[in-house]
Design a protein around this motif. Structure first.
Motif, short mmCIF file in Angstrom:
data_model
loop_
_atom_site.label_atom_id
_atom_site.label_comp_id
_atom_site.label_asym_id
_atom_site.label_seq_id
_atom_site.Cartn_x
_atom_site.Cartn_y
_atom_site.Cartn_z
N ALA A 146 -9.82 7.10 6.25
CA ALA A 146 -10.81 7.49 5.23
C ALA A 146 -11.68 8.65 5.72
CB ALA A 146 -11.68 6.28 4.88
N ALA A 147 -12.05 8.61 7.00
CA ALA A 147 -12.85 9.71 7.54
C ALA A 147 -12.06 11.02 7.51
CB ALA A 147 -13.29 9.39 8.97
N VAL A 148 -10.75 10.93 7.79
CA VAL A 148 -9.92 12.13 7.75
C VAL A 148 -9.88 12.69 6.34
CG1 VAL A 148 -7.54 12.94 7.94
CG2 VAL A 148 -8.54 11.57 9.78
N PHE A 149 -9.65 11.83 5.33
CA PHE A 149 -9.58 12.31 3.95
C PHE A 149 -10.93 12.81 3.46
CE2 PHE A 149 -5.51 10.34 3.97
CZ PHE A 149 -4.80 10.91 2.91
N HIS A 150 -12.02 12.28 4.07
CA HIS A 150 -13.35 12.72 3.64
C HIS A 150 -13.71 14.08 4.26
CE1 HIS A 150 -17.53 12.58 2.44
NE2 HIS A 150 -17.89 12.79 3.70
N ARG A 151 -13.38 14.27 5.53
CA ARG A 151 -13.80 15.49 6.22
C ARG A 151 -12.77 16.62 6.07
NH1 ARG A 151 -17.89 15.22 9.76
NH2 ARG A 151 -17.00 16.99 10.92
N GLU A 152 -11.48 16.26 6.09
CA GLU A 152 -10.45 17.29 6.04
C GLU A 152 -10.13 17.62 4.58
OE1 GLU A 152 -7.97 20.04 7.82
OE2 GLU A 152 -9.43 18.68 8.75
N LYS A 153 -10.24 18.85 4.24
CA LYS A 153 -9.97 19.30 2.88
C LYS A 153 -8.76 20.24 2.89
CE LYS A 153 -13.63 17.21 1.26
NZ LYS A 153 -13.49 16.00 0.42
N PRO A 154 -8.01 20.28 1.81
CA PRO A 154 -6.90 21.23 1.74
C PRO A 154 -7.43 22.66 1.67
CG PRO A 154 -7.15 20.11 -0.36
CD PRO A 154 -8.07 19.42 0.60
N THR A 155 -6.67 23.58 2.21
CA THR A 155 -7.07 24.99 2.21
C THR A 155 -6.06 25.80 1.42
OG1 THR A 155 -5.89 25.39 4.28
CG2 THR A 155 -8.21 24.77 4.44
N TYR A 156 -6.58 26.89 0.82
CA TYR A 156 -5.75 27.78 0.01
C TYR A 156 -5.93 29.19 0.55
CZ TYR A 156 -5.81 23.77 -3.13
OH TYR A 156 -5.70 22.50 -3.65
N GLY A 203 0.88 29.25 1.19
CA GLY A 203 -0.55 29.42 1.46
C GLY A 203 -1.36 28.17 1.22
N ILE A 204 -0.73 27.08 0.78
CA ILE A 204 -1.44 25.82 0.54
C ILE A 204 -1.19 24.91 1.74
CG2 ILE A 204 -1.68 23.85 -1.00
CD1 ILE A 204 -0.58 25.58 -3.25
N LYS A 205 -2.25 24.53 2.45
CA LYS A 205 -2.17 23.68 3.64
C LYS A 205 -2.98 22.41 3.40
CE LYS A 205 0.03 26.91 5.93
NZ LYS A 205 1.45 26.77 6.31
N ASP A 206 -2.28 21.27 3.46
CA ASP A 206 -2.94 19.97 3.30
C ASP A 206 -2.52 19.08 4.47
OD1 ASP A 206 -4.26 17.77 2.51
OD2 ASP A 206 -3.31 17.57 0.53
N LYS A 207 -3.42 18.91 5.45
CA LYS A 207 -3.13 18.14 6.66
C LYS A 207 -3.63 16.70 6.59
CE LYS A 207 -3.58 22.28 9.56
NZ LYS A 207 -4.28 22.86 10.73
N ARG A 208 -4.12 16.28 5.46
CA ARG A 208 -4.76 14.96 5.39
C ARG A 208 -3.78 13.83 5.67
NH1 ARG A 208 -7.61 15.29 -0.36
NH2 ARG A 208 -5.54 16.18 -0.80
N LYS A 266 -0.89 13.93 7.40
CA LYS A 266 -0.50 13.91 8.81
C LYS A 266 -1.62 13.38 9.69
CE LYS A 266 2.85 17.69 8.56
NZ LYS A 266 3.21 19.03 9.09
N LEU A 267 -2.83 13.88 9.45
CA LEU A 267 -3.96 13.42 10.26
C LEU A 267 -4.28 11.96 9.98
CD1 LEU A 267 -6.33 16.52 10.05
CD2 LEU A 267 -4.80 15.85 11.90
N GLY A 268 -4.09 11.52 8.72
CA GLY A 268 -4.31 10.10 8.42
C GLY A 268 -3.32 9.22 9.17
N GLY A 269 -2.03 9.64 9.19
CA GLY A 269 -1.06 8.88 9.98
C GLY A 269 -1.40 8.89 11.45
N ALA A 270 -1.85 10.05 11.94
CA ALA A 270 -2.27 10.11 13.35
C ALA A 270 -3.46 9.20 13.61
CB ALA A 270 -2.60 11.56 13.73
#
Length: 751
Positions: free
Chosen positions: A59-69, A441-446, A448-452
């Motif tokens: 949840a912290a990852v999804f809250h802090r990490e945002k997708p970038t364009y 150009g669309i990067k969404d790491k949520r 991967k980071l959530g699984g990590a």
């Protein structure tokens, strides 16, 4: 049935069960085995922490990490036709440098300031930041596309609209900046560079002149020549130093010879030659030669008379006497000549020694003067070599400084050329592609980071479980007992809950004590059986009394007479467990109020007698000591085949130490989930401090998964014919002695 047959049957049962303590037992787990055992033991803690930390981390990852364009735009820098500026056969020089200059201009402060001042960007979130310029610079990237004339401009932001608008603003600001030549700024920069170039040129000339001045003394400024000169001087100096060492050695030898001559140990001629010369001088003395002729004449005369007159004639006797007189005179003359020769030789030897001493002193003076000359020559050469080294080092430093100055000079020239090229503008700049969001150009790491985060939470939970297990003071498996107690493991006893739940049968429970008995069979010295055993534990409530009673019952199965002594005078339990009562007890025997035979009571089990203890209000301190315990054990072993003593805990009272010195061996009882590791270790140290023989340890309350109780003992009890020589007599069924159960009420007495 004989004792050998019984022990053979016990060994076969031990091998079939595969319990610890036998050669067929599985080796202790290695590698990940202990780690998996800890995770299995703490699986509830691992699961709880993982379910708590994992979702929170995700949840912290999804809250802090945002997708970038990322919005991308391209600028084309088309070269001007080469024939306009250069010859047709020559390529355009420094065009790549011009592209890099334009790329740097995209991210320059002037372009970014103009982009942020664009009216279309005034409502964007980037302007609400504390430092909009830094935020824009973080997301901006400009590069030259390889093998093309394109400049790629990328702006990364949290929303696609903001990324596109900022890219458009940067692109417009750059196009305005690239289309307007800032001549005044370029001219000032060029004037400053020209001034710097003149200063560097002057500094280069000064450094070169200084190098030439320093090199005039040796006619060269080459490092190689200086190295050759220095090596030549070092070689010459080394040879001179070797000559100086040889001169020192020669001086030392000459001084040593003079010192020996002063002490009277001067070298002499060769002994054989000297003696031969002395003998010849004595024989050539005139008096000796005359006397030798007289002796020769007298001897010839004696020979003639003997031949003519015979040896007994008077004239022959007179001639013989005259010959003897001549010989005596010859010896006297030789002695006189010897003295004269020795005196003459001594004078000649003294003269030779004086000449030798004078010669050695002359050679010593010459060697000393030669050493001084060599020493002065070495000092001169060393000083000259040091001067050459310093001169070469100074020239090398000046050359390095000149190289650095030349590099600065070349960089200034390159910068001047770059300004000239920027002024010439050898290309046309146009927009090749407007800003747009491409798929890459669309990067969404949520995710991967959530699984990590979930994996990290699991490892964190496992680490906490390992730390919790490390700081847990209690024993939890067989391996921990072996590591802490040190001696070998004699056997394991199933957990009471497994017996009550039916996972372990009554026969399997009793078979665990037969395994212990089989292991004790091999513990005697030189094959002799143990006559007395002490069962103790580190602290109370670890199953020592249950182990002592069950072990004594198991020993009676081999046909032996066993005496079970309740040696715990402070908290006796055996009488309660076996439902026994008697007028006399252990305290009465120790106090001498009754004999051992009168105090022993029958247990109702064939071959088992018990010496109980009764708890009363009197303090048992001071009743038992080592000698009383030894006397009692010796008296009991004279009547019984084996004596089993249940003593107080080793850390609770000194009685356990007294009993341990009186018995043949000590068995340390411990319990999974109950025994403290440090307490078990201290108990072993106390027993070793009194030279007790620690046979091994028995761990009780072992869970079904840790032990091997799948083989039912009823399978081989009913199989096969009865053994001959065994008569079945009606007797009391041995009771099933259970270990303390933590689930029982607190007011129930624990064994």
């Amino acid at each position: 049935m004989s004792q050998q047959v019984i022990e053979s049957i016990d060994t076969q049962r031990l091998a079939a069960l595969g319990l610890p303590g036998h050669a067929s037992a599985e080796p202790p787990p290695q590698g990940l085995g202990p780690l998996l055992a800890i995770l299995h033991r703490r699986w509830k803690l691992v699961l709880a922490l993982w379910l708590l930390v994992g979702p929170l981390g995700a949840a912290a990852v999804f809250h802090r990490e945002k997708p970038t364009y990322t919005a991308t735009a391209y600028v084309e820098v088309a070269p001007i036709v080469p024939a306009i500026l250069y010859d047709d056969e020559k390529p355009m020089p420094l065009f790549d440098m011009y592209l890099n200059t334009q790329t740097q201009m995209v991210s320059s402060h002037q372009v970014l300031t103009a982009a942020l001042a664009d009216p279309f960007t005034k409502d964007l979130p980037v302007l609400q930041e504390k430092d909009p310029m830094t935020e824009l610079r973080k997301g901006l990237r400009a590069r030259v596309v390889p093998r093309t004339h394109l400049i790629e401009i990328n702006v990364t932001r949290p929303t696609p609209g903001e990324a596109t608008q900022l890219t458009k603003a940067v692109l417009d600001a750059y196009m305005v900046r690239a289309g307007r030549a800032d001549e005044a700024q370029d001219r000032n920069a060029k004037d400053l560079l020209e001034k710097t170039r003149e200063q560097l040129r002057t500094q280069l000339d000064q450094q070169s002149n200084e190098i030439r001045r320093l090199a005039q003394a040796y006619g060269t400024s080459s490092d190689t020549m200086f190295e050759i000169l220095r090596e030549s001087l070092e070689t010459y100096s080394l040879e001179t130093k070797q000559e100086l060492e040889r001169a020192d050695l020669e001086i030392f030898q000459l001084q040593e010879q003079l010192r020996q001559m002063e002490k009277g140990h001067a070298p002499t001629s060769q002994p054989g030659q000297w003696y031969e010369m002395r003998r010849q001088a004595i024989e050539l003395a005139p008096g000796v030669q005359i006397m030798q002729r007289d002796v020769h004449d007298a001897a010839a005369k004696v020979a003639r008379l003997r031949a003519a007159l015979g040896p007994d004639h008077e004239q022959t006797a007179r001639a013989q006497a005259e010959l003897d007189q001549r010989k005596t005179e010859l010896e006297q003359e030789r002695d006189r000549a010897t003295a004269e020769v020795d005196r003459d030789l001594a004078e000649r030897e003294q003269e030779r020694l004086e000449q030798m001493k004078a010669r050695l002193q002359s050679e010593l003076d010459l060697a000393t003067r030669r050493r001084e000359v060599l020493k002065q020559r070495v000092e001169t050469r060393d000083a000259e070599g040091m001067k050459i080294g310093q001169q070469g080092l100074e020239i090398q430093n000046l050359r390095e400084q000149r190289d650095l100055t030349r590099q600065d000079y070349e960089r200034v020239l390159e910068r001047i050329k770059r300004l000239d090229i920027e002024g010439q503008r050898p290309g046309r700049i146009s927009i090749a592609s407007n800003p747009e969001i491409r798929p890459d150009g669309i990067k969404d790491k949520r995710f991967k980071l959530g699984g990590a985060a979930l994996f990290g939470a699991f490892f964190f939970a496992a680490f906490v479980a390992l730390v919790r297990d490390r700081i847990d003071p209690y024993l939890h498996d067989i391996k921990q007992v072996e590591d802490v107690a040190g001696p070998r493991l004699l056997g394991t006893i199933p957990a009471v809950l497994d017996v009550q739940a039916g996972r372990v049968s009554r026969e399997q429970y009793q078979e665990s004590f037969r395994v212990i008995r089989a292991n004790l069979t091999a513990a005697g010295d030189n094959g002799k059986p143990l006559r007395s055993l002490l069962v103790t534990s580190a602290q109370a409530g670890e199953g020592k009394t249950s182990l002592a009673v069950s072990l004594a019952i198991s020993l009676t199965e081999s046909g032996k007479r066993i005496l079970l002594i309740d040696g715990d005078l402070q908290l006796p339990q055996i009488a309660r467990l076996l439902s026994l009562d008697g007028p006399c007890d252990l305290k009465a025997v120790l106090q001498g109020r009754t004999s051992l035979g009168d105090a022993v009571v029958a247990s109702g089990i064939k071959g088992l007698d018990v010496l109980v203890s009764h708890r009363n209000c009197q303090s048992p301190q001071g009743i038992l000591n080592t000698q009383f315990a030894i006397d009692l054990i010796n008296q009991a072993t004279g009547t019984y085949d084996c004596v089993v003593v249940d003593s107080p805990p080793a850390l609770g009272a000194a009685d356990a130490l007294f009993w341990s010195q009186a018995t043949d061996g000590v068995i340390l009882a411990s319990m999974v989930g109950q025994s403290d590791r440090k307490a078990v270790k201290v108990a072993c140290q106390r027993l070793h401090s009194v030279s007790a023989r620690l046979l091994g340890s028995v761990i009780a309350n072992v869970p079904f998964r840790q032990g091997s109780y799948s083989y039912s003992t009823s399978n081989y009890r009913s199989a096969g014919p009865e053994q001959p020589g065994i008569t079945k007599e009606p007797q009391r069924t041995p009771p099933l002695v259970y270990l303390p159960d933590n689930s029982k009420p607190d007011n129930e007495t624990q064994a």
